[in-house]
Design a protein around this motif. Structure first.
Motif, PDB file in Angstrom:
ATOM      1  N   THR A 111       0.809  -1.215   0.000  1.00  0.00           N
ATOM      2  CA  THR A 111       0.000   0.000   0.000  1.00  0.00           C
ATOM      3  C   THR A 111       0.848   1.273   0.000  1.00  0.00           C
ATOM      4  O   THR A 111       0.304   2.357  -0.106  1.00  0.00           O
ATOM      5  CB  THR A 111      -0.927   0.032   1.239  1.00  0.00           C
ATOM      6  N   ARG A 112       2.156   1.113   0.150  1.00  0.00           N
ATOM      7  CA  ARG A 112       3.016   2.291   0.299  1.00  0.00           C
ATOM      8  C   ARG A 112       4.238   2.195  -0.605  1.00  0.00           C
ATOM      9  O   ARG A 112       4.711   1.118  -0.941  1.00  0.00           O
ATOM     10  CB  ARG A 112       3.461   2.417   1.756  1.00  0.00           C
ATOM     11  N   TYR A 113       4.744   3.372  -0.990  1.00  0.00           N
ATOM     12  CA  TYR A 113       5.945   3.428  -1.829  1.00  0.00           C
ATOM     13  C   TYR A 113       7.141   2.782  -1.137  1.00  0.00           C
ATOM     14  O   TYR A 113       7.914   2.073  -1.763  1.00  0.00           O
ATOM     15  CB  TYR A 113       6.315   4.880  -2.163  1.00  0.00           C
ATOM     16  N   ASP A 114       7.283   3.055   0.171  1.00  0.00           N
ATOM     17  CA  ASP A 114       8.465   2.528   0.866  1.00  0.00           C
ATOM     18  C   ASP A 114       8.467   1.004   0.927  1.00  0.00           C
ATOM     19  O   ASP A 114       9.531   0.389   0.966  1.00  0.00           O
ATOM     20  CB  ASP A 114       8.623   3.141   2.255  1.00  0.00           C
ATOM     21  N   GLN A 115       7.303   0.369   0.890  1.00  0.00           N
ATOM     22  CA  GLN A 115       7.271  -1.091   0.845  1.00  0.00           C
ATOM     23  C   GLN A 115       7.919  -1.591  -0.442  1.00  0.00           C
ATOM     24  O   GLN A 115       8.730  -2.507  -0.419  1.00  0.00           O
ATOM     25  CB  GLN A 115       5.834  -1.601   0.910  1.00  0.00           C
ATOM     26  N   LEU A 116       7.537  -0.994  -1.555  1.00  0.00           N
ATOM     27  CA  LEU A 116       8.117  -1.377  -2.846  1.00  0.00           C
ATOM     28  C   LEU A 116       9.605  -1.045  -2.886  1.00  0.00           C
ATOM     29  O   LEU A 116      10.414  -1.842  -3.346  1.00  0.00           O
ATOM     30  CB  LEU A 116       7.395  -0.668  -3.984  1.00  0.00           C
ATOM     31  N   ALA A 117       9.953   0.144  -2.415  1.00  0.00           N
ATOM     32  CA  ALA A 117      11.337   0.614  -2.499  1.00  0.00           C
ATOM     33  C   ALA A 117      12.300  -0.264  -1.703  1.00  0.00           C
ATOM     34  O   ALA A 117      13.460  -0.407  -2.085  1.00  0.00           O
ATOM     35  CB  ALA A 117      11.426   2.059  -2.001  1.00  0.00           C
ATOM     36  N   HIS A 118      11.839  -0.856  -0.618  1.00  0.00           N
ATOM     37  CA  HIS A 118      12.725  -1.640   0.245  1.00  0.00           C
ATOM     38  C   HIS A 118      12.654  -3.145  -0.002  1.00  0.00           C
ATOM     39  O   HIS A 118      13.228  -3.912   0.767  1.00  0.00           O
ATOM     40  CB  HIS A 118      12.421  -1.334   1.720  1.00  0.00           C
ATOM     41  N   MET A 119      11.997  -3.555  -1.064  1.00  0.00           N
ATOM     42  CA  MET A 119      11.906  -4.990  -1.357  1.00  0.00           C
ATOM     43  C   MET A 119      13.226  -5.502  -1.910  1.00  0.00           C
ATOM     44  O   MET A 119      13.869  -4.843  -2.725  1.00  0.00           O
ATOM     45  CB  MET A 119      10.798  -5.267  -2.369  1.00  0.00           C
ATOM     46  N   ALA A 121      15.488  -8.301  -4.118  1.00  0.00           N
ATOM     47  CA  ALA A 121      15.277  -8.879  -5.451  1.00  0.00           C
ATOM     48  C   ALA A 121      14.416 -10.137  -5.357  1.00  0.00           C
ATOM     49  O   ALA A 121      13.557 -10.376  -6.213  1.00  0.00           O
ATOM     50  CB  ALA A 121      16.624  -9.195  -6.098  1.00  0.00           C
ATOM     51  N   GLU A 122      14.612 -10.936  -4.311  1.00  0.00           N
ATOM     52  CA  GLU A 122      13.818 -12.151  -4.127  1.00  0.00           C
ATOM     53  C   GLU A 122      12.351 -11.811  -3.857  1.00  0.00           C
ATOM     54  O   GLU A 122      11.451 -12.471  -4.363  1.00  0.00           O
ATOM     55  CB  GLU A 122      14.365 -13.000  -2.967  1.00  0.00           C
ATOM     56  N   GLU A 123      12.117 -10.786  -3.056  1.00  0.00           N
ATOM     57  CA  GLU A 123      10.742 -10.376  -2.769  1.00  0.00           C
ATOM     58  C   GLU A 123      10.053  -9.837  -4.019  1.00  0.00           C
ATOM     59  O   GLU A 123       8.883 -10.125  -4.253  1.00  0.00           O
ATOM     60  CB  GLU A 123      10.727  -9.329  -1.652  1.00  0.00           C
ATOM     61  N   VAL A 124      10.792  -9.080  -4.813  1.00  0.00           N
ATOM     62  CA  VAL A 124      10.227  -8.561  -6.067  1.00  0.00           C
ATOM     63  C   VAL A 124       9.868  -9.727  -6.985  1.00  0.00           C
ATOM     64  O   VAL A 124       8.790  -9.749  -7.585  1.00  0.00           O
ATOM     65  CB  VAL A 124      11.205  -7.584  -6.763  1.00  0.00           C
ATOM     66  N   GLU A 125      10.748 -10.701  -7.072  1.00  0.00           N
ATOM     67  CA  GLU A 125      10.506 -11.874  -7.922  1.00  0.00           C
ATOM     68  C   GLU A 125       9.288 -12.665  -7.434  1.00  0.00           C
ATOM     69  O   GLU A 125       8.454 -13.089  -8.221  1.00  0.00           O
ATOM     70  CB  GLU A 125      11.751 -12.771  -7.948  1.00  0.00           C
ATOM     71  N   ARG A 126       9.181 -12.834  -6.119  1.00  0.00           N
ATOM     72  CA  ARG A 126       8.036 -13.549  -5.548  1.00  0.00           C
ATOM     73  C   ARG A 126       6.741 -12.792  -5.819  1.00  0.00           C
ATOM     74  O   ARG A 126       5.744 -13.389  -6.216  1.00  0.00           O
ATOM     75  CB  ARG A 126       8.239 -13.738  -4.048  1.00  0.00           C
ATOM     76  N   LEU A 127       6.758 -11.489  -5.610  1.00  0.00           N
ATOM     77  CA  LEU A 127       5.577 -10.677  -5.880  1.00  0.00           C
ATOM     78  C   LEU A 127       5.227 -10.731  -7.362  1.00  0.00           C
ATOM     79  O   LEU A 127       4.070 -10.910  -7.729  1.00  0.00           O
ATOM     80  CB  LEU A 127       5.814  -9.231  -5.434  1.00  0.00           C
ATOM     81  N   ASP A 128       6.233 -10.605  -8.215  1.00  0.00           N
ATOM     82  CA  ASP A 128       6.003 -10.616  -9.655  1.00  0.00           C
ATOM     83  C   ASP A 128       5.349 -11.923 -10.103  1.00  0.00           C
ATOM     84  O   ASP A 128       4.477 -11.915 -10.973  1.00  0.00           O
ATOM     85  CB  ASP A 128       7.321 -10.400 -10.394  1.00  0.00           C
ATOM     86  N   SER A 129       5.715 -13.019  -9.492  1.00  0.00           N
ATOM     87  CA  SER A 129       5.143 -14.314  -9.876  1.00  0.00           C
ATOM     88  C   SER A 129       3.668 -14.425  -9.520  1.00  0.00           C
ATOM     89  O   SER A 129       2.966 -15.289 -10.033  1.00  0.00           O
ATOM     90  CB  SER A 129       5.926 -15.451  -9.220  1.00  0.00           C
ATOM     91  N   GLN A 130       3.175 -13.535  -8.647  1.00  0.00           N
ATOM     92  CA  GLN A 130       1.776 -13.563  -8.220  1.00  0.00           C
ATOM     93  C   GLN A 130       0.903 -12.581  -8.996  1.00  0.00           C
ATOM     94  O   GLN A 130      -0.289 -12.487  -8.739  1.00  0.00           O
ATOM     95  CB  GLN A 130       1.676 -13.202  -6.734  1.00  0.00           C
TER      96      GLN A 130
END
Length: 167
Positions: A111-119, A121-130
């Motif tokens: 829900t927030r920019y800082d959540q995305l900004a602090h992810m 690479a593994e978290e981004v990949e996991r999120l992207d797969s969903q």
């Protein structure tokens, strides 16, 4: 079969249809958060009076389902998200993030920019797969990089790199 047997089945079918119609068409009670209810990251926007509490039952059910599934599968659903507290940001300000994409991110606790900004690479990949139809958009549109600028409040840097700030 005789006429009495057929009539019994017809009456039974009508009763079943009437019960199903009642259950499906009755007004549903809205879920409201009380001041004492613990607020999960995906529910924080429900406490914000400027957004109102009529955010819809489907979104609340999806968020609750993800919580339960995460507990059953022992998978981190929201706890690993950095910066999951505070008022939600307008994710649609990010280039390439429209209403449906923002809704999908919100349903996953983002829900927030800082959540995305602090992810990581593994978290981004996991999120992207969903992300189903939006898969690959995080990298292609450089959403994490955009969010980093906005999380720091660097709108000038954002606009120099990505163009004027929308919404």
């Amino acid at each position: 079969m005789d006429l009495g047997s057929n009539l019994t089945w017809i009456i039974l079918a009508v009763v079943v249809v009437a019960i199903l119609a009642f259950l499906l068409l009755r007004p549903r009670q809205r879920v409201r958060l009380s001041d004492s209810a613990p607020v999960r990251p995906h529910m924080a926007h429900l406490k914000d009076s400027s957004l109102g509490e009529d955010q819809g039952l489907p979104g609340e059910l999806a968020a609750a389902t993800s919580d339960i599934a995460g507990e059953i599968l022992e998978a981190p659903v929201h706890s690993h998200l950095p910066g999951a507290s505070g008022p939600p940001d307008n994710l649609q300000c990010l280039k390439g993030v429209g209403p449906k994409f923002a809704e999908m991110l919100n349903a996953r606790g983002i829900t927030r920019y800082d959540q995305l900004a602090h992810m990581s690479a593994e978290e981004v990949e996991r999120l992207d797969s969903q992300l189903g139809p939006f898969r690959g958009r995080l990298q292609r549109d450089r959403v994490v990089e955009q969010a980093d600028y906005l999380a720091r409040g660097d709108t000038d840097g954002f606009e120099a790199r990505f163009g004027s700030l929308g919404s």
